[in-house]
Write an enzyme that holds these catalytic residues in place. Structure first.
Site, PDB file in Angstrom:
ATOM      1  N   ARG A  51      -2.116  -6.057  -8.426  1.00  0.00           N
ATOM      2  CA  ARG A  51      -0.745  -6.460  -8.431  1.00  0.00           C
ATOM      3  C   ARG A  51      -0.840  -8.518  -9.592  1.00  0.00           C
ATOM      4  O   ARG A  51       0.191  -7.882  -9.717  1.00  0.00           O
ATOM      5  CB  ARG A  51      -1.157  -7.573  -7.027  1.00  0.00           C
ATOM      6  N   SER A 109      -2.933  -7.451   3.254  1.00  0.00           N
ATOM      7  CA  SER A 109      -3.287  -8.200   4.448  1.00  0.00           C
ATOM      8  C   SER A 109      -3.948  -9.274   5.201  1.00  0.00           C
ATOM      9  O   SER A 109      -3.227  -8.973   6.043  1.00  0.00           O
ATOM     10  CB  SER A 109      -4.503  -6.446   4.794  1.00  0.00           C
ATOM     11  N   LYS A 169     -15.868  -7.911   2.686  1.00  0.00           N
ATOM     12  CA  LYS A 169     -14.856  -8.505   3.401  1.00  0.00           C
ATOM     13  C   LYS A 169     -15.906  -8.960   4.609  1.00  0.00           C
ATOM     14  O   LYS A 169     -16.763  -7.989   5.666  1.00  0.00           O
ATOM     15  CB  LYS A 169     -13.585  -7.962   3.999  1.00  0.00           C
ATOM     16  N   HIS A 213       0.967  -1.492  -0.226  1.00  0.00           N
ATOM     17  CA  HIS A 213       0.027  -0.111   0.266  1.00  0.00           C
ATOM     18  C   HIS A 213       0.670   1.165  -0.279  1.00  0.00           C
ATOM     19  O   HIS A 213       0.439   2.364  -0.614  1.00  0.00           O
ATOM     20  CB  HIS A 213      -0.879  -0.118   1.379  1.00  0.00           C
TER      21      HIS A 213
HETATM   22  O1  PNS Z   1      -8.589  -2.804   0.010  1.00  0.00           O
HETATM   23  P1  PNS Z   1      -9.325  -3.125  -0.810  1.00  0.00           P
HETATM   24  O2  PNS Z   1     -11.015  -4.176   0.377  1.00  0.00           O
HETATM   25  O3  PNS Z   1      -9.997  -3.946  -1.669  1.00  0.00           O
HETATM   26  O4  PNS Z   1     -10.647  -2.234  -0.869  1.00  0.00           O
HETATM   27  C1  PNS Z   1     -11.836  -1.925  -1.115  1.00  0.00           C
HETATM   28  C2  PNS Z   1     -12.302  -0.362  -1.396  1.00  0.00           C
HETATM   29  C3  PNS Z   1     -12.755  -0.689   0.270  1.00  0.00           C
HETATM   30  C4  PNS Z   1     -11.790  -0.237  -2.308  1.00  0.00           C
HETATM   31  C5  PNS Z   1     -13.751  -0.751  -1.617  1.00  0.00           C
HETATM   32  O5  PNS Z   1     -14.859  -2.211  -1.463  1.00  0.00           O
HETATM   33  C6  PNS Z   1     -14.679   0.437  -1.547  1.00  0.00           C
HETATM   34  O6  PNS Z   1     -15.141   1.279  -2.614  1.00  0.00           O
HETATM   35  N1  PNS Z   1     -15.818   0.757  -0.906  1.00  0.00           N
HETATM   36  C7  PNS Z   1     -16.697   1.408  -0.757  1.00  0.00           C
HETATM   37  C8  PNS Z   1     -18.202   1.752  -1.002  1.00  0.00           C
HETATM   38  C9  PNS Z   1     -17.817   1.278  -2.564  1.00  0.00           C
HETATM   39  O7  PNS Z   1     -18.139   2.062  -2.803  1.00  0.00           O
HETATM   40  N2  PNS Z   1     -18.440   0.410  -2.931  1.00  0.00           N
HETATM   41  C10 PNS Z   1     -18.166  -0.221  -4.666  1.00  0.00           C
HETATM   42  C11 PNS Z   1     -18.844   0.684  -5.416  1.00  0.00           C
HETATM   43  S1  PNS Z   1     -19.263  -0.030  -7.070  1.00  0.00           S
END
Ligand code: PNS
Length: 171
Positions: free
Chosen positions: A91, A129, A41, A17
């Site tokens: 990745r 993570s 998650k 990150h």
């Molecule tokens: O580190 P991650 O868990 O891969 O991050 C994913 C994250 C948190 C960036 C994604 O789930 C997100 O954007 N969540 C906020 C809610 C949202 O906008 N979801 C996408 C709708 S298309």
């Protein structure tokens, strides 16, 4: 002013990150590292406050980086803050389908939102993570995966039998 958002769960923030955040900070005027919520998650190991504190600790030398959290849609956060760029690290091919879907959905929700993908540094290809949490929970060495600034905190939380935790418990 070009504002970019680096969203993620950051449970916890890894060197992978950090590499993406550092590179984004060179490309944009301001970078907001956004602790967001991934409904796919399980419950996070670290609280939102802890995750923010860890990101602040590892980005303290990056002048144009700030940290925030938001429990709504990323597209709404962008509209609210005037940010127009979402920076994500890619990745491997396995990341691509999900990230591609997210980028298109965010664009549909907010047409000004552009997603920029930065390819992960080769040495971080495997890093996540979840990998850090798994290794730490078995007492493995995670010093190559997270910043020294947050190493003890992660070890203390995930591997209760380490010396650090015993010292912690003794207080
Ligand atoms: O580190 P991650 O868990 O891969 O991050 C994913 C994250 C948190 C960036 C994604 O789930 C997100 O954007 N969540 C906020 C809610 C949202 O906008 N979801 C996408 C709708 S298309």
């Amino acid at each position: 002013m070009k504002i970019a958002v680096c969203p993620g769960s950051f449970d916890p923030v890894t060197l992978g990150h950090l590499d993406i955040i550092e590179r984004a900070s060179k490309l944009f005027d301001k970078v907001i590292v956004l602790v967001s919520f991934n409904k796919n998650k399980n419950k996070a190991v670290f609280s939102t406050k802890e995750r923010i504190e860890m990101i602040i600790a590892v980005t303290k030398d990056l002048d144009n980086v700030v940290v925030d959290c938001f429990d709504g849609l990323l597209a709404d956060y962008l509209k609210m803050t005037g940010a127009e760029v979402i920076v994500k690290g890619l990745r491997a091919v396995s990341d691509f389908e999900y990230e591609f879907q997210m980028a298109l959905a965010n664009k549909k929700l907010y047409n000004d939102a552009e997603t920029v993908f930065l390819t992960t540094a080769g040495e971080n290809m495997f890093l996540s993570s979840s990998v850090v949490k798994e290794i730490a929970s078995f007492g493995g060495d995670i010093s190559g995966f997270v910043s020294p600034a947050i190493l003890e905190k992660i070890k203390n939380r995930l591997c209760p039998n380490t010396d650090a935790q015993q010292a912690d418990n003794a207080v």
